[in-house]
Design a protein around this motif. Structure first.
Motif, PDB file in Angstrom:
ATOM      1  N   ARG A  43      -0.400  -9.865  -5.116  1.00  0.00           N
ATOM      2  CA  ARG A  43      -2.153  -8.531  -3.984  1.00  0.00           C
ATOM      3  C   ARG A  43      -1.993  -9.287  -2.567  1.00  0.00           C
ATOM      4  O   ARG A  43      -2.612  -8.727  -1.650  1.00  0.00           O
ATOM      5  N   ILE A  44      -2.970 -10.443  -3.202  1.00  0.00           N
ATOM      6  CA  ILE A  44      -3.136 -10.913  -0.939  1.00  0.00           C
ATOM      7  C   ILE A  44      -2.545 -11.264  -0.506  1.00  0.00           C
ATOM      8  O   ILE A  44      -2.552 -11.315   0.222  1.00  0.00           O
ATOM      9  N   LEU A  45      -0.688 -12.095  -0.638  1.00  0.00           N
ATOM     10  CA  LEU A  45       0.489 -11.304  -0.486  1.00  0.00           C
ATOM     11  C   LEU A  45       0.423 -10.696   0.652  1.00  0.00           C
ATOM     12  O   LEU A  45       0.465 -10.270   2.008  1.00  0.00           O
ATOM     13  N   VAL A  46       0.510  -9.147  -0.440  1.00  0.00           N
ATOM     14  CA  VAL A  46       1.103  -7.591   0.215  1.00  0.00           C
ATOM     15  C   VAL A  46      -0.282  -7.462   1.035  1.00  0.00           C
ATOM     16  O   VAL A  46      -0.307  -6.869   1.599  1.00  0.00           O
ATOM     17  N   GLU A  47      -1.338  -7.356   0.797  1.00  0.00           N
ATOM     18  CA  GLU A  47      -3.101  -7.186   1.262  1.00  0.00           C
ATOM     19  C   GLU A  47      -2.116  -7.483   2.778  1.00  0.00           C
ATOM     20  O   GLU A  47      -3.441  -7.607   4.150  1.00  0.00           O
ATOM     21  N   HIS A  48      -1.943  -8.988   2.981  1.00  0.00           N
ATOM     22  CA  HIS A  48      -2.244  -9.777   3.954  1.00  0.00           C
ATOM     23  C   HIS A  48      -1.704  -9.091   5.321  1.00  0.00           C
ATOM     24  O   HIS A  48      -1.358  -8.542   6.389  1.00  0.00           O
ATOM     25  N   SER A  49      -0.223  -8.739   4.649  1.00  0.00           N
ATOM     26  CA  SER A  49       0.612  -7.874   5.038  1.00  0.00           C
ATOM     27  C   SER A  49       0.454  -7.167   5.793  1.00  0.00           C
ATOM     28  O   SER A  49       0.768  -6.178   7.009  1.00  0.00           O
ATOM     29  N   LEU A  50       0.017  -5.876   5.013  1.00  0.00           N
ATOM     30  CA  LEU A  50      -0.550  -4.489   5.352  1.00  0.00           C
ATOM     31  C   LEU A  50      -1.486  -4.507   5.982  1.00  0.00           C
ATOM     32  O   LEU A  50      -1.816  -3.717   7.464  1.00  0.00           O
ATOM     33  N   ALA A  51      -2.530  -5.589   6.109  1.00  0.00           N
ATOM     34  CA  ALA A  51      -4.029  -5.709   7.695  1.00  0.00           C
ATOM     35  C   ALA A  51      -3.128  -6.202   8.481  1.00  0.00           C
ATOM     36  O   ALA A  51      -3.487  -5.479   9.345  1.00  0.00           O
ATOM     37  N   ALA A  52      -1.949  -6.785   8.655  1.00  0.00           N
ATOM     38  CA  ALA A  52      -0.960  -6.616   9.909  1.00  0.00           C
ATOM     39  C   ALA A  52      -0.623  -5.026  10.198  1.00  0.00           C
ATOM     40  O   ALA A  52      -0.576  -5.430  11.655  1.00  0.00           O
ATOM     41  N   GLN A  53      -0.176  -4.946   9.334  1.00  0.00           N
ATOM     42  CA  GLN A  53       0.909  -3.673   9.723  1.00  0.00           C
ATOM     43  C   GLN A  53      -0.577  -2.890  10.483  1.00  0.00           C
ATOM     44  O   GLN A  53       0.162  -1.802  11.025  1.00  0.00           O
ATOM     45  N   ARG A  54      -1.811  -2.500   9.752  1.00  0.00           N
ATOM     46  CA  ARG A  54      -2.409  -1.689  10.357  1.00  0.00           C
ATOM     47  C   ARG A  54      -2.788  -2.038  12.078  1.00  0.00           C
ATOM     48  O   ARG A  54      -3.467  -0.455  12.067  1.00  0.00           O
ATOM     49  N   ALA A  55      -3.038  -3.280  11.856  1.00  0.00           N
ATOM     50  CA  ALA A  55      -3.889  -3.651  13.049  1.00  0.00           C
ATOM     51  C   ALA A  55      -2.369  -3.813  13.909  1.00  0.00           C
ATOM     52  O   ALA A  55      -3.283  -3.688  15.166  1.00  0.00           O
ATOM     53  N   ALA A  56      -1.457  -3.084  13.791  1.00  0.00           N
ATOM     54  CA  ALA A  56       0.000  -2.981  15.154  1.00  0.00           C
ATOM     55  C   ALA A  56      -0.150  -1.433  14.613  1.00  0.00           C
ATOM     56  O   ALA A  56       0.596  -0.446  15.288  1.00  0.00           O
ATOM     57  N   GLY A  57      -1.403  -0.266  14.088  1.00  0.00           N
ATOM     58  CA  GLY A  57      -1.077   1.221  14.053  1.00  0.00           C
ATOM     59  C   GLY A  57       0.065   1.255  12.893  1.00  0.00           C
ATOM     60  O   GLY A  57      -0.018   2.784  13.257  1.00  0.00           O
ATOM     61  N   ILE A  58       0.272   1.093  12.131  1.00  0.00           N
ATOM     62  CA  ILE A  58       1.124   1.581  11.263  1.00  0.00           C
ATOM     63  C   ILE A  58       0.360   2.367   9.837  1.00  0.00           C
ATOM     64  O   ILE A  58      -0.461   1.369   9.686  1.00  0.00           O
ATOM     65  N   ALA A  59       1.020   3.118   9.747  1.00  0.00           N
ATOM     66  CA  ALA A  59      -0.371   4.147   9.071  1.00  0.00           C
ATOM     67  C   ALA A  59       0.712   4.100   7.844  1.00  0.00           C
ATOM     68  O   ALA A  59       0.267   4.188   6.507  1.00  0.00           O
ATOM     69  N   ARG A  60       1.208   4.042   7.135  1.00  0.00           N
ATOM     70  CA  ARG A  60       1.604   3.691   6.096  1.00  0.00           C
ATOM     71  C   ARG A  60       3.508   3.029   5.820  1.00  0.00           C
ATOM     72  O   ARG A  60       3.904   2.394   6.490  1.00  0.00           O
ATOM     73  N   CYS A  61       3.324   2.662   4.889  1.00  0.00           N
ATOM     74  CA  CYS A  61       4.749   1.326   4.206  1.00  0.00           C
ATOM     75  C   CYS A  61       4.893   2.070   2.954  1.00  0.00           C
ATOM     76  O   CYS A  61       4.974   1.778   2.520  1.00  0.00           O
TER      77      CYS A  61
END
Length: 140
Positions: A88-106
Motif C-alpha cells: 500500500r505504501i509503495l503504491v501511495e508513493h507512486s500515486l503521489a508522484a503521479q498526482r504531482a505531475a498532473g496525472i488524475a487517473r492510474c
C-alpha cells in the motif's frame, strides 16, 4: 512496518528483478531488461519505489505515465513482509508522484489468475474497469 521506502534506482535492479521473478502474478519479460528499466526510470523519474529492510529489498513498484494516464507495474512484496502495509505504501508513493505531475487517473494490469493480487488491489480501493478490454500486439 520495518521497511523504509526509497526511490527505485538502477543500483537495486538485480535485487528487484529477483523479487519480480519470485512473485506470483508478476510476469517478467525482455521488457524488464536492465536497459529497458533504465529507460523507464529516466522517462518517469521519481515515480518508482523500493522498500528496504536494512540492505535487503523487500518490495518494489514501477510507476509512470504517458502524460495523460498513470500506470503501475510489477508491485511485489516478499511473502514474509506482506500484510504490513508495504505494498500500500509503495503504491501511495507512486500515486503521489503521479498526482504531482498532473496525472488524475492510474491503471494497473492484473492477471485473471492472480487471486491474491486481485484481492489486494480491491482491498486498497481499486475497481475493475468493465468498459475497457485490454488488448495486445507484439510489434517487434
Amino acid at each position: 512496518m520495518s521497511a523504509i521506502i526509497h526511490p527505485f534506482t538502477m543500483d537495486c535492479y538485480d535485487e528487484v528483478y529477483a523479487l519480480w521473478e519470485l512473485a506470483e502474478g508478476v510476469c517478467v519479460s525482455e521488457a524488464d531488461s536492465r536497459a529497458n528499466i533504465l529507460a523507464y526510470l529516466r522517462r518517469n523519474p521519481n515515480m518508482s519505489y523500493v522498500a528496504r529492510d536494512g540492505l535487503t529489498v523487500v518490495g518494489a513498484v514501477l510507476g509512470g505515465h504517458d502524460g495523460r494516464r498513470g500506470i503501475l507495474h510489477h508491485l511485489a512484496v516478499l511473502p514474509e513482509y506482506r500484510k504490513q502495509g508495504i505494498g500500500r505504501i509503495l503504491v501511495e508513493h507512486s500515486l503521489a508522484a503521479q498526482r504531482a505531475a498532473g496525472i488524475a487517473r492510474c491503471y494497473i494490469l492484473v492477471l485473471d489468475t492472480n487471486d491474491q493480487g486481485l484481492r489486494f488491489w480491491e482491498t486498497i480501493g481499486w475497481q475493475p474497469c468493465p468498459e475497457i478490454h485490454v488488448m495486445t500486439k507484439d510489434i517487434a
